[in-house]
Design an enzyme around this catalytic site. Structure first.
Site, short mmCIF file in Angstrom:
data_model
loop_
_atom_site.label_atom_id
_atom_site.label_comp_id
_atom_site.label_asym_id
_atom_site.label_seq_id
_atom_site.Cartn_x
_atom_site.Cartn_y
_atom_site.Cartn_z
N ASP A 30 0.87 -1.19 0.00
CA ASP A 30 0.00 0.00 0.00
C ASP A 30 0.90 1.23 0.00
O ASP A 30 1.87 1.32 0.77
CB ASP A 30 -0.88 -0.03 1.26
N ASN A 86 -12.48 -2.78 4.01
CA ASN A 86 -13.48 -1.72 4.14
C ASN A 86 -14.49 -1.89 3.02
O ASN A 86 -14.10 -2.11 1.87
CB ASN A 86 -12.82 -0.34 4.05
N GLN A 93 -14.04 2.76 2.47
CA GLN A 93 -13.52 2.23 1.20
C GLN A 93 -13.32 3.37 0.21
O GLN A 93 -14.25 4.12 -0.08
CB GLN A 93 -14.50 1.19 0.60
N HIS A 99 -10.36 -5.41 -1.76
CA HIS A 99 -8.97 -5.63 -1.31
C HIS A 99 -8.97 -5.89 0.19
O HIS A 99 -9.82 -5.39 0.93
CB HIS A 99 -8.07 -4.44 -1.65
N HIS A 101 -6.61 -5.47 3.53
CA HIS A 101 -5.42 -4.83 4.11
C HIS A 101 -4.74 -5.80 5.07
O HIS A 101 -5.40 -6.39 5.93
CB HIS A 101 -5.81 -3.60 4.94
P1 AMP Z 1 -9.48 1.60 1.20
O1 AMP Z 1 -9.51 2.98 1.81
O2 AMP Z 1 -9.80 0.49 2.13
O3 AMP Z 1 -10.30 1.57 -0.08
O4 AMP Z 1 -7.96 1.38 0.80
C1 AMP Z 1 -7.41 1.82 -0.38
C2 AMP Z 1 -5.92 1.82 -0.17
O5 AMP Z 1 -5.31 1.83 -1.44
C3 AMP Z 1 -5.38 3.04 0.60
O6 AMP Z 1 -4.75 2.58 1.78
C4 AMP Z 1 -4.39 3.66 -0.38
O7 AMP Z 1 -3.22 4.11 0.25
C5 AMP Z 1 -4.10 2.52 -1.33
N1 AMP Z 1 -3.72 2.87 -2.69
C6 AMP Z 1 -4.39 3.70 -3.53
N2 AMP Z 1 -3.76 3.75 -4.74
C7 AMP Z 1 -2.70 2.92 -4.64
C8 AMP Z 1 -1.67 2.52 -5.54
N3 AMP Z 1 -1.60 2.99 -6.79
N4 AMP Z 1 -0.72 1.64 -5.10
C9 AMP Z 1 -0.77 1.16 -3.85
N5 AMP Z 1 -1.72 1.50 -2.95
C10 AMP Z 1 -2.67 2.36 -3.33
#
Ligand code: AMP
Ligand code: ZN
Length: 134
Positions: A30, A86, A93, A99, A101
């Site tokens: 992440d 999430n 989310q 995904h 975490h």
């Molecule tokens: P969520 O808030 O549960 O939808 O988590 C989305 C996660 O994706 C966040 O923790 C972001 O930091 C991560 N994220 C978004 N874009 C990227 C990316 N290009 N590469 C890696 N992580 C990402």
């Protein structure tokens, strides 16, 4: 056909720090690195969330979560993990491709915090149980 940033990472069209990959799913770091080694496990196929993903993919992903957590424990000396997903904006989310975490924990002040409020004295547990079961 839905497509998004995680679909693009899954196809290697967008670079990611990939630490595990097979035909069905991928694990990559992440960008936010809430704690060192904060990893996302995604299915390569686009599903919005945990309620949409099929059983076979989900159970495979959970096996991968365990495998990656072992790797992070060994390599980063993680002392524990928070493993979470999430679903929908209300739950935080922000990327609408399912995904999971994996958040390695090193101390109680390491950058991640989950707060479980104790509401046991305010709520009617019996009533909630019946709303679910009746
Ligand atoms: P969520 O808030 O549960 O939808 O988590 C989305 C996660 O994706 C966040 O923790 C972001 O930091 C991560 N994220 C978004 N874009 C990227 C990316 N290009 N590469 C890696 N992580 C990402
Ligand atoms: Zn997608």
């Amino acid at each position: 056909m839905d497509s998004c940033i995680f679909c693009e990472i899954g196809k290697h069209h967008i670079p990611g720090k990939v630490i595990y990959e097979d035909e069905m799913c991928m694990a990559f770091l992440d960008l936010s690195q809430t704690t060192d080694g904060h990893t996302l496990v995604i299915p390569k196929k686009h599903f919005h969330d945990i309620l949409e993903v099929d059983e076979k993919t989900l159970s495979h992903m959970m096996n991968v979560v365990q495998k990656v957590a072992h790797q992070l424990q060994t390599k980063l000396d993680a002392q524990g993990f928070n493993i979470m997903t999430n679903m929908n904006e209300i739950a935080g989310q922000s990327v609408h491709h399912f995904h999971i975490h994996i958040i390695p924990r090193f101390s109680q002040q390491d950058g991640f915090n989950a707060i479980y409020t104790d509401r046991s004295k305010e709520i009617d547990l019996e009533a909630i149980y019946h709303r679910i079961m009746d």
